[in-house]
Design a protein around this motif. Sequence first.
Motif, PDB file in Angstrom:
ATOM      1  N   ALA A 119       0.833  -1.199   0.000  1.00 61.88           N
ATOM      2  CA  ALA A 119       0.000   0.000   0.000  1.00 61.88           C
ATOM      3  C   ALA A 119       0.872   1.254   0.000  1.00 61.88           C
ATOM      4  CB  ALA A 119      -0.919  -0.003   1.204  1.00 61.88           C
ATOM      5  N   ILE A 120       2.061   1.136   0.575  1.00 63.43           N
ATOM      6  CA  ILE A 120       2.975   2.284   0.647  1.00 63.43           C
ATOM      7  C   ILE A 120       3.805   2.388  -0.631  1.00 63.43           C
ATOM      8  CG2 ILE A 120       4.935   3.279   1.919  1.00 63.43           C
ATOM      9  CD1 ILE A 120       3.770   1.801   4.399  1.00 63.43           C
ATOM     10  N   THR A 121       4.436   1.289  -0.987  1.00 61.25           N
ATOM     11  CA  THR A 121       5.249   1.260  -2.202  1.00 61.25           C
ATOM     12  C   THR A 121       4.909   0.002  -2.997  1.00 61.25           C
ATOM     13  OG1 THR A 121       7.477   1.173  -3.099  1.00 61.25           O
ATOM     14  CG2 THR A 121       7.185   0.261  -0.908  1.00 61.25           C
ATOM     15  N   LEU A 122       4.603   0.161  -4.236  1.00 63.16           N
ATOM     16  CA  LEU A 122       4.178  -0.954  -5.079  1.00 63.16           C
ATOM     17  C   LEU A 122       5.286  -1.966  -5.338  1.00 63.16           C
ATOM     18  CD1 LEU A 122       1.946   0.916  -7.680  1.00 63.16           C
ATOM     19  CD2 LEU A 122       1.233  -0.423  -5.707  1.00 63.16           C
ATOM     20  N   VAL A 123       6.521  -1.585  -5.073  1.00 64.37           N
ATOM     21  CA  VAL A 123       7.644  -2.496  -5.302  1.00 64.37           C
ATOM     22  C   VAL A 123       7.526  -3.742  -4.423  1.00 64.37           C
ATOM     23  CG1 VAL A 123      10.170  -2.696  -5.147  1.00 64.37           C
ATOM     24  CG2 VAL A 123       9.137  -0.599  -5.999  1.00 64.37           C
ATOM     25  N   LEU A 124       6.943  -3.610  -3.241  1.00 68.32           N
ATOM     26  CA  LEU A 124       6.815  -4.755  -2.330  1.00 68.32           C
ATOM     27  C   LEU A 124       5.786  -5.780  -2.805  1.00 68.32           C
ATOM     28  CD1 LEU A 124       7.046  -2.990   1.140  1.00 68.32           C
ATOM     29  CD2 LEU A 124       8.794  -4.279  -0.063  1.00 68.32           C
ATOM     30  N   LEU A 125       4.946  -5.407  -3.737  1.00 67.43           N
ATOM     31  CA  LEU A 125       3.978  -6.368  -4.261  1.00 67.43           C
ATOM     32  C   LEU A 125       4.617  -7.401  -5.184  1.00 67.43           C
ATOM     33  CD1 LEU A 125       0.854  -4.151  -4.968  1.00 67.43           C
ATOM     34  CD2 LEU A 125       1.261  -5.714  -3.069  1.00 67.43           C
ATOM     35  N   ILE A 126       5.781  -7.083  -5.745  1.00 68.05           N
ATOM     36  CA  ILE A 126       6.467  -8.018  -6.643  1.00 68.05           C
ATOM     37  C   ILE A 126       6.930  -9.270  -5.881  1.00 68.05           C
ATOM     38  CG2 ILE A 126       8.456  -8.333  -8.179  1.00 68.05           C
ATOM     39  CD1 ILE A 126       8.081  -5.341  -8.927  1.00 68.05           C
ATOM     40  N   PRO A 127       7.653  -9.138  -4.767  1.00 76.03           N
ATOM     41  CA  PRO A 127       8.032 -10.359  -4.045  1.00 76.03           C
ATOM     42  C   PRO A 127       6.821 -11.092  -3.462  1.00 76.03           C
ATOM     43  CG  PRO A 127       8.894  -8.420  -2.906  1.00 76.03           C
ATOM     44  CD  PRO A 127       8.292  -7.957  -4.189  1.00 76.03           C
TER      45      PRO A 127
END
Length: 176
Positions: A119-127
């Motif tokens: 929700a804060i940074t979309l980069v964390l959705l990849i892992p």
Amino acid sequence: QQQQQQQEGYLHVDGVVTEEDHMDATTTTNIKYSQNNSNDSNNDMMTAGAKKKFLAPVALPLYSVNGGMDMKYDAEDYPMQLRGYLAQKDYVRLVNDLNAAAEKYRATTADNLLLAGGAITLVLLIPFASRRKSRAVKRNKEFKQIFAAFNVEHPDLLIRRERSSRNIVIQSAYES
């Protein structure tokens, strides 16, 4: 005479009931005649052994666990449509095997943190997506092994995963 035979409960394939047929109701030449289901589609079984009884697909009941991240199959909710096809103890064993296989691949605390951080940074959705996909592949491999064992143990039934809804269903192994 045929009405009398139907009222007595047994109907011979060629319409003739003999004394021996009354004594042995389990022979393949006798069919239990059900007056309650006279308009039912199962009355296509008017010749013994010509067609087997058909079971429409029955989806296994499930409920969400782990905050909605995973699903668990309900062993206590035995579908009544399976009565006569699959014993309740076999059903409970199947569901427990599926739940044990799925439990190894459930979402962990790290997954919950990655999803919340997404929700804060979309980069964390990849892992998060990568971990979820790898667990799903492994879980499906184990499910396929359980399905194969079940299908061998119960040759008249077929367990599979529906393509559209992804539900696990049990159905007849042959067409109606």
